[in-house]
Design a protein around this motif. Structure first.
Motif, PDB file in Angstrom:
ATOM      1  N   ALA A  63     -57.118  -5.538 -46.076  1.00 17.58           N
ATOM      2  CA  ALA A  63     -58.074  -4.442 -46.245  1.00 17.58           C
ATOM      3  C   ALA A  63     -58.531  -4.357 -47.691  1.00 17.58           C
ATOM      4  O   ALA A  63     -59.700  -4.105 -47.968  1.00 17.58           O
ATOM      5  N   GLU A  64     -57.604  -4.554 -48.653  1.00 17.22           N
ATOM      6  CA  GLU A  64     -57.975  -4.517 -50.067  1.00 17.22           C
ATOM      7  C   GLU A  64     -58.921  -5.663 -50.400  1.00 17.22           C
ATOM      8  O   GLU A  64     -59.785  -5.530 -51.246  1.00 17.22           O
ATOM      9  N   ALA A  65     -58.771  -6.787 -49.725  1.00  9.84           N
ATOM     10  CA  ALA A  65     -59.640  -7.927 -49.972  1.00  9.84           C
ATOM     11  C   ALA A  65     -60.982  -7.755 -49.262  1.00  9.84           C
ATOM     12  O   ALA A  65     -61.891  -8.545 -49.456  1.00  9.84           O
ATOM     13  N   GLY A  66     -61.114  -6.732 -48.404  1.00 13.38           N
ATOM     14  CA  GLY A  66     -62.363  -6.475 -47.705  1.00 13.38           C
ATOM     15  C   GLY A  66     -62.551  -7.281 -46.440  1.00 13.38           C
ATOM     16  O   GLY A  66     -63.628  -7.309 -45.886  1.00 13.38           O
ATOM     17  N   THR A  67     -61.504  -7.946 -45.979  1.00  8.84           N
ATOM     18  CA  THR A  67     -61.599  -8.723 -44.747  1.00  8.84           C
ATOM     19  C   THR A  67     -60.525  -8.269 -43.766  1.00  8.84           C
ATOM     20  O   THR A  67     -59.488  -7.750 -44.166  1.00  8.84           O
ATOM     21  N   VAL A  68     -60.830  -8.470 -42.497  1.00  7.66           N
ATOM     22  CA  VAL A  68     -59.876  -8.159 -41.438  1.00  7.66           C
ATOM     23  C   VAL A  68     -59.902  -9.285 -40.417  1.00  7.66           C
ATOM     24  O   VAL A  68     -60.878 -10.028 -40.324  1.00  7.66           O
ATOM     25  N   ALA A  69     -58.855  -9.397 -39.649  1.00  2.00           N
ATOM     26  CA  ALA A  69     -58.776 -10.415 -38.593  1.00  2.00           C
ATOM     27  C   ALA A  69     -59.325  -9.829 -37.299  1.00  2.00           C
ATOM     28  O   ALA A  69     -59.015  -8.690 -36.947  1.00  2.00           O
ATOM     29  N   VAL A  70     -60.158 -10.606 -36.604  1.00  2.00           N
ATOM     30  CA  VAL A  70     -60.630 -10.221 -35.279  1.00  2.00           C
ATOM     31  C   VAL A  70     -60.257 -11.324 -34.298  1.00  2.00           C
ATOM     32  O   VAL A  70     -60.296 -12.503 -34.631  1.00  2.00           O
ATOM     33  N   ASP A  71     -59.875 -10.928 -33.092  1.00  4.73           N
ATOM     34  CA  ASP A  71     -59.508 -11.884 -32.052  1.00  4.73           C
ATOM     35  C   ASP A  71     -60.763 -12.412 -31.377  1.00  4.73           C
ATOM     36  O   ASP A  71     -61.719 -11.674 -31.146  1.00  4.73           O
ATOM     37  N   THR A  72     -60.744 -13.694 -31.041  1.00  2.00           N
ATOM     38  CA  THR A  72     -61.857 -14.306 -30.321  1.00  2.00           C
ATOM     39  C   THR A  72     -61.400 -14.697 -28.920  1.00  2.00           C
ATOM     40  O   THR A  72     -60.205 -14.737 -28.634  1.00  2.00           O
ATOM     41  N   ALA A  73     -62.354 -14.981 -28.062  1.00  2.00           N
ATOM     42  CA  ALA A  73     -62.069 -15.265 -26.657  1.00  2.00           C
ATOM     43  C   ALA A  73     -61.149 -16.464 -26.466  1.00  2.00           C
ATOM     44  O   ALA A  73     -60.427 -16.535 -25.475  1.00  2.00           O
ATOM     45  N   ASP A  74     -61.158 -17.406 -27.406  1.00  2.00           N
ATOM     46  CA  ASP A  74     -60.303 -18.586 -27.273  1.00  2.00           C
ATOM     47  C   ASP A  74     -58.880 -18.366 -27.784  1.00  2.00           C
ATOM     48  O   ASP A  74     -58.096 -19.294 -27.878  1.00  2.00           O
ATOM     49  N   GLY A  75     -58.543 -17.119 -28.119  1.00  2.00           N
ATOM     50  CA  GLY A  75     -57.196 -16.791 -28.567  1.00  2.00           C
ATOM     51  C   GLY A  75     -56.979 -16.964 -30.050  1.00  2.00           C
ATOM     52  O   GLY A  75     -55.888 -16.709 -30.554  1.00  2.00           O
ATOM     53  N   ALA A  76     -57.983 -17.382 -30.778  1.00  2.00           N
ATOM     54  CA  ALA A  76     -57.864 -17.549 -32.220  1.00  2.00           C
ATOM     55  C   ALA A  76     -58.226 -16.242 -32.921  1.00  2.00           C
ATOM     56  O   ALA A  76     -58.596 -15.257 -32.278  1.00  2.00           O
ATOM     57  N   GLN A  77     -58.084 -16.254 -34.222  1.00  2.00           N
ATOM     58  CA  GLN A  77     -58.508 -15.124 -35.034  1.00  2.00           C
ATOM     59  C   GLN A  77     -59.480 -15.611 -36.086  1.00  2.00           C
ATOM     60  O   GLN A  77     -59.367 -16.729 -36.575  1.00  2.00           O
TER      61      GLN A  77
END
Length: 191
Positions: A63-77
């Motif tokens: 969050a401090e770096a301004g990025t977050v992980a989001v899940d994708t349909a293929d199971g990756a982030q």
């Protein structure tokens, strides 16, 4: 662009950043080489991924770096700007499913969903959804040739009921039925 390669580079960069925190003095040379490789890979795949040095990453969170992980349909982030993640939460409908791909372009980010649905984001627009023929025309013809910019709001029906219009940073796209009864895209670039 190969989205699997992009996501892989993003995940590798995130893993490298986490691993660098624990590097000892004798591992610094190997970490420096890996850091360069990941940075080169991220550049090749047009992915905005920053690789922090051990001193930069201490105590830093996503969050401090301004990025977050989001899940994708293929199971990756995929690591994305926090603003894009917020736009995805705001505009993506449950029936669209998980994101199929997340791509960074020169002007912003485009998240693709099932059925030709997209959530777009850049710092100027704050995010907007686009879909159907307006999205198709914007992605394949209009934007590359005319510099319309990113969507600023969802499409709305035209007052006369003949179709839809969507506002972009530098104009609009209408998908409307013409006098001949056929639908066509009408582009109005204001800048």
């Amino acid at each position: 662009m190969n989205i699997t390669r992009t996501i892989t580079a993003t995940v590798a960069a995130a893993a490298l950043t986490t691993g660098l925190v624990a590097c000892s003095a004798q591992e610094d040379k190997a970490a420096e080489t890996a850091e360069t490789t990941v940075a080169e890979t991220a550049t090749e795949t047009n992915t905005a991924t920053e690789t922090a040095t051990p001193s930069e990453s201490k105590g830093a969170t996503e969050a401090e770096a301004g990025t977050v992980a989001v899940d994708t349909a293929d199971g990756a982030q995929a690591m994305v700007p926090a603003g894009l993640a917020e736009a995805m939460d705001t505009y993506a409908q449950a029936e669209w499913g998980e994101p199929l791909s997340v791509e960074e372009t020169e002007e912003g980010w485009i998240t693709a969903y099932d059925g030709g649905h997209y959530v777009t984001w850049n710092e100027n627009t704050g995010g907007a959804p686009t879909w159907g023929e307006i999205a198709n025309n914007w992605l394949t013809t209009v934007e590359p040739e005319q510099g319309l910019g990113f969507p600023v709001a969802a499409e709305t029906p035209l007052e006369d009921g003949s179709g839809w219009v969507q506002e972009f940073e530098n104009g609009t796209i209408e998908w409307a039925r013409g006098e001949d009864g056929l639908f066509q895209a009408n582009v109005n670039v204001t800048n």
